[in-house]
Write an enzyme that holds these catalytic residues in place. Structure first.
Site, PDB file in Angstrom:
ATOM      1  N   GLU A 278      43.574  50.265  36.395  1.00  0.00           N
ATOM      2  CA  GLU A 278      44.155  50.278  34.699  1.00  0.00           C
ATOM      3  C   GLU A 278      43.839  48.788  33.715  1.00  0.00           C
ATOM      4  O   GLU A 278      43.502  49.064  32.701  1.00  0.00           O
ATOM      5  CB  GLU A 278      45.319  50.373  35.050  1.00  0.00           C
ATOM      6  CG  GLU A 278      46.460  50.972  36.967  1.00  0.00           C
ATOM      7  CD  GLU A 278      45.980  52.390  35.539  1.00  0.00           C
ATOM      8  OE1 GLU A 278      46.335  52.573  34.303  1.00  0.00           O
ATOM      9  OE2 GLU A 278      45.930  54.007  36.663  1.00  0.00           O
ATOM     10  N   GLU A 362      36.621  56.393  33.006  1.00  0.00           N
ATOM     11  CA  GLU A 362      37.505  56.475  34.317  1.00  0.00           C
ATOM     12  C   GLU A 362      36.432  55.546  35.374  1.00  0.00           C
ATOM     13  O   GLU A 362      36.637  54.429  36.179  1.00  0.00           O
ATOM     14  CB  GLU A 362      37.667  56.968  35.419  1.00  0.00           C
ATOM     15  CG  GLU A 362      38.652  57.741  34.482  1.00  0.00           C
ATOM     16  CD  GLU A 362      40.357  57.344  34.447  1.00  0.00           C
ATOM     17  OE1 GLU A 362      40.485  56.466  35.498  1.00  0.00           O
ATOM     18  OE2 GLU A 362      40.995  57.864  33.499  1.00  0.00           O
TER      19      GLU A 362
END
Length: 427
Positions: A278, A362
């Site tokens: 994250e 990602e």
């Protein structure tokens, strides 16, 4: 038949057909792979869990196809069926100024749309999610959440709508530029107040307890140069069995949030790796890039709306009778309503571009996590989350390329293993 009506119908039917085709592909591919666990996961995911994920995916796809057909029918009623034209005439009789007639129009469209979507939300929560063991919410809590979110939307939305409609009437030909400034200021404001004022209305946020886990997380934040206003655990298990972690807010309001379900399933190494991923989004400037993209896109859409609301064919093509076009063009709320209703039909084909951009981010966040924490721990965490969230390990490649914001499980795990191998070679 007006030419724009033909264009709209072709785009609408193409979107519906494409959504249906992609869903059928997904179901066939997942069903065909239901009996066999992919080799990369065979040692860590049980066959029963793999089959649960397949059945969960099939159930959601089935509901999604029905919802797509219903949404299409509702859109046709609003536009070519004369629904919005009738609502325009009804609100024109309200004993209020023209501005508030348009506010009433937009509110009616939003509330009716929300009511028509409630059966799907209810069945998704108490049908599918409950059947597969994910729903933890009660019907009372679901209703309370609905009331809270509706009241909050009205409290925030009505002033925003009124300001936007006033600008459309009073700010001249460049109203869209002023509206864009307002929109951007609103987005920034929400980033600041959401974590501290809005989110706590729906969930409890407790400070992360002192201990080894907190010490490791604080060390990771320091190592990554990330300053947050706090580390919090959210009672996600009150509503769902799904787990997640995220950071939110802007400036000093930034905070790191973990679902309590995440702590019940992951060990310290895995929690650290998930957070490192994250943080990778933050350090690789993905949040800023997405905000910039949203900023440019909203500016383009507002400029497009400003042009369309001057074109009679835009109104007649979407169901406004010829004799009502003049009245409709004098009411910015009508153009705004039609634009919001029709826009998804025309932008659907661009969904794969957005998905590809997100998947690239990602991969970059995974690489950052591998450098700051452990690629192996992240892989273990992802496999556990795939199992816990019943995420299919065998999505259809075309469906995945079109929709998925995250790389398919097998590809993502292979990428992480490549990172592990690269680290070993470098050592």
């Amino acid at each position: 038949m007006p030419w724009f009506t033909v264009v709209f119908l072709v785009a609408l039917l193409l979107t519906l057909a494409l959504r249906g085709w992609l869903s059928v592909r997904q179901c066939r591919h997942v069903a065909a792979s239901r009996a066999t666990i992919p080799v990369a996961f065979a040692e860590r995911i049980a066959l029963a869990a793999h089959q649960k994920a397949a059945d969960y995916t099939l159930a959601k796809q089935s509901l999604g196809r029905i919802e797509a057909v219903v949404d299409t029918a509702i859109l046709l009623v609003w536009t070519l069926g004369g629904g919005l034209a009738a609502l325009m005439m009804a609100t024109s009789w309200l004993p209020v100024g023209a501005l508030w007639q348009d506010v009433a129009l937009l509110l009616a469209v939003a509330l009716i749309g929300g009511l028509l979507g409630l059966p799907f939300s209810y069945y998704s929560t108490f049908g599918i999610e409950a059947r597969f063991g994910f729903n933890r919410s009660t019907r009372f809590l679901w209703f309370v959440d609905l009331v809270k979110s509706t009241l909050l939307s009205l409290l925030i939305g009505i002033p925003l709508m009124a300001l936007l409609l006033w600008l459309m009437r009073a700010a001249g030909s460049l109203w869209w530029l002023w509206a864009w400034f307002v929109f951007m200021a609103f987005q920034l404001l929400m980033l600041v107040i959401y974590p501290t004022l809005i989110a706590p209305l729906f969930n409890k946020f407790e400070p992360l307890p002192e201990g080894p886990t907190r010490t490791r997380i604080e060390a990771l934040l320091t190592r990554c140069g990330f300053t947050a206003s706090g580390l919090f655990v959210m009672d996600g298990s009150r509503r769902s069995g799904h787990g997640n972690a995220y950071f939110t807010g802007l400036g000093r309001a930034k905070r790191v949030v973990f679902f309590d379900t995440l702590f019940s399933r992951l060990n310290e190494d895995e929690i650290e790796a998930v957070l490192a991923h994250e943080l990778g989004h933050f350090k690789r400037h993905h949040i800023k890039k997405r905000i910039a993209f949203s900023t440019l896109l909203s500016l383009a859409f507002l400029a497009l709306l400003a042009w369309l609301m001057q074109q009679p064919w835009f109104f007649t093509g979407l169901g406004i009778p010829v004799e009502q076009v003049s009245a409709a063009m004098a009411r910015p709320g009508v153009a705004l309503s039609l634009f919001m209703l029709a826009l998804p039909v025309f932008v659907f084909l661009f969904t794969p571009l957005s998905a590809a951009y997100s998947r690239r981010h990602e991969f970059e966040a995974d690489a950052y996590a591998a450098a700051q924490s452990s690629a192996t721990a992240l892989e273990q965490a992802l496999v556990r989350l795939y199992e816990d969230n019943a995420s299919t390990l065998t999505p259809d490649p075309i469906h995945s390329a079109f929709y998925d914001s995250h790389p398919p499980a097998a590809i993502r795990i292979a990428h992480l293993r490549t990172l592990v191998a690269s680290t070993k070679r470098a050592a």
